[in-house]
Write an enzyme that holds these catalytic residues in place. Sequence first.
Site, PDB file in Angstrom:
ATOM      1  N   LYS A 197       0.820  -1.215   0.000  1.00 15.01           N
ATOM      2  CA  LYS A 197       0.000   0.000   0.000  1.00 15.01           C
ATOM      3  C   LYS A 197       0.853   1.265   0.000  1.00 15.01           C
ATOM      4  O   LYS A 197       0.378   2.336  -0.386  1.00 15.01           O
ATOM      5  CB  LYS A 197      -0.957   0.021   1.185  1.00 15.01           C
ATOM      6  N   ASP A 198       2.115   1.158   0.436  1.00 11.02           N
ATOM      7  CA  ASP A 198       2.994   2.323   0.458  1.00 11.02           C
ATOM      8  C   ASP A 198       3.700   2.548  -0.868  1.00 11.02           C
ATOM      9  O   ASP A 198       4.324   3.589  -1.069  1.00 11.02           O
ATOM     10  CB  ASP A 198       4.057   2.160   1.550  1.00 11.02           C
ATOM     11  N   ARG A 232      -8.108   8.846   3.970  1.00  7.62           N
ATOM     12  CA  ARG A 232      -9.181   7.843   3.887  1.00  7.62           C
ATOM     13  C   ARG A 232      -9.748   7.554   5.270  1.00  7.62           C
ATOM     14  O   ARG A 232     -10.973   7.563   5.467  1.00  7.62           O
ATOM     15  CB  ARG A 232      -8.634   6.555   3.263  1.00  7.62           C
ATOM     16  N   ARG A 233      -8.874   7.286   6.228  1.00 10.19           N
ATOM     17  CA  ARG A 233      -9.350   6.988   7.578  1.00 10.19           C
ATOM     18  C   ARG A 233     -10.050   8.182   8.206  1.00 10.19           C
ATOM     19  O   ARG A 233     -11.061   8.035   8.907  1.00 10.19           O
ATOM     20  CB  ARG A 233      -8.174   6.551   8.462  1.00 10.19           C
ATOM     21  N   ARG A 257       1.758  11.060  12.745  1.00  8.41           N
ATOM     22  CA  ARG A 257       2.651  10.348  11.847  1.00  8.41           C
ATOM     23  C   ARG A 257       3.750   9.687  12.667  1.00  8.41           C
ATOM     24  O   ARG A 257       3.712   9.675  13.884  1.00  8.41           O
ATOM     25  CB  ARG A 257       3.227  11.298  10.796  1.00  8.41           C
ATOM     26  N   ARG A 279       3.008   6.139  17.395  1.00  7.17           N
ATOM     27  CA  ARG A 279       1.571   6.408  17.417  1.00  7.17           C
ATOM     28  C   ARG A 279       0.892   5.750  18.614  1.00  7.17           C
ATOM     29  O   ARG A 279       0.028   6.351  19.266  1.00  7.17           O
ATOM     30  CB  ARG A 279       0.941   5.956  16.105  1.00  7.17           C
ATOM     31  N   CYS A 328      -1.348   8.398  -1.581  1.00  2.97           N
ATOM     32  CA  CYS A 328      -1.698   8.228  -0.175  1.00  2.97           C
ATOM     33  C   CYS A 328      -2.353   9.466   0.429  1.00  2.97           C
ATOM     34  O   CYS A 328      -2.818   9.426   1.555  1.00  2.97           O
ATOM     35  CB  CYS A 328      -0.462   7.834   0.635  1.00  2.97           C
TER      36      CYS A 328
END
Length: 307
Positions: free
Chosen positions: A81-82, A131-132, A149, A155, A242
């Site tokens: 996904k990255d 998105r989140r 981040r 996190r 992203c």
Amino acid sequence: MTTLRLGTRGTILALAQATHVADALHTAHPRLRVQLVTIPTHGDRWADNLGAGGGIKGAYIREIDQQLADGAIDLAVHCLKDRPSHAAEHEGVVLAAHLRRDEPRDALVAATGSTLALLPPASVVGTSAPRRQAQLRRQRPDLRIKPVRGSLEARLQRVDSGELDAVVVSAAALYRTGQADRITELLPLDSHLPAAGAAVLAITARAGDERARDLVAVLDHPDTATAATAERAYLRRLAADCRSSIAAHATVDVATVTLRASVYSPSGDRVLHTVVGGAVGQARKVGRDAAEQLLALGARKLLNDTA
């Protein structure tokens, strides 16, 4: 004994993922020696020092690709996904294998052990992913969303310190680092469709290195590769990255691939959604068709609003 040098970033998550790949390679080829090569990248230093986002993921992937192209390493492992889908692969570097997809859902980690629905009004929830953020605002517009981040550990620490009431992260990342007990809720796919390529580990190799490509080919999971092909074709047609509020998740059932895809407004008040199916040999077409359907419904305007 054959030796392969596997390049990785030095974060706890990246090292756990690289170790998983190394173990899988050794299981498949008992006489193979896999040497982990930790690559410090400028992208990681920028993220640590500046809290930067957006192009940072692409920056560290380009740096590792360069090491691979230059022959300093033989393979590299990335979270798919990255890896940017709209840009050409680094010259001389190819995707050589997709490991079987892990748990694709996002996970809520709440200080009190709460689910998303039971978080108190105005709770502070951390995530930098557009998105989140859009999905959270759609489900709970009363929440305060705070960009966060840095590494997974950083996190989680912000929840432990009380700075955040909860954070949304990849469930697969928690499983891979042995922290599944931190999950207070696996967010349902119906309302929290994941990012394209979520929970897929991808192995890259030099295009001309047939030895390394042959050795790693045994790890390629065909259904995951098909699903990833559809998801990335969808991203590529939308020219999304992203920083876009988009989601996609494909599944394979025998000879059919089905892609669920969404585009959100930043506030989450508007969402476009489609489901497209097709033969597994037409995975790219399935992804492109899903993008075309959403573009016809006005996805470009939502994407421009997100930028």
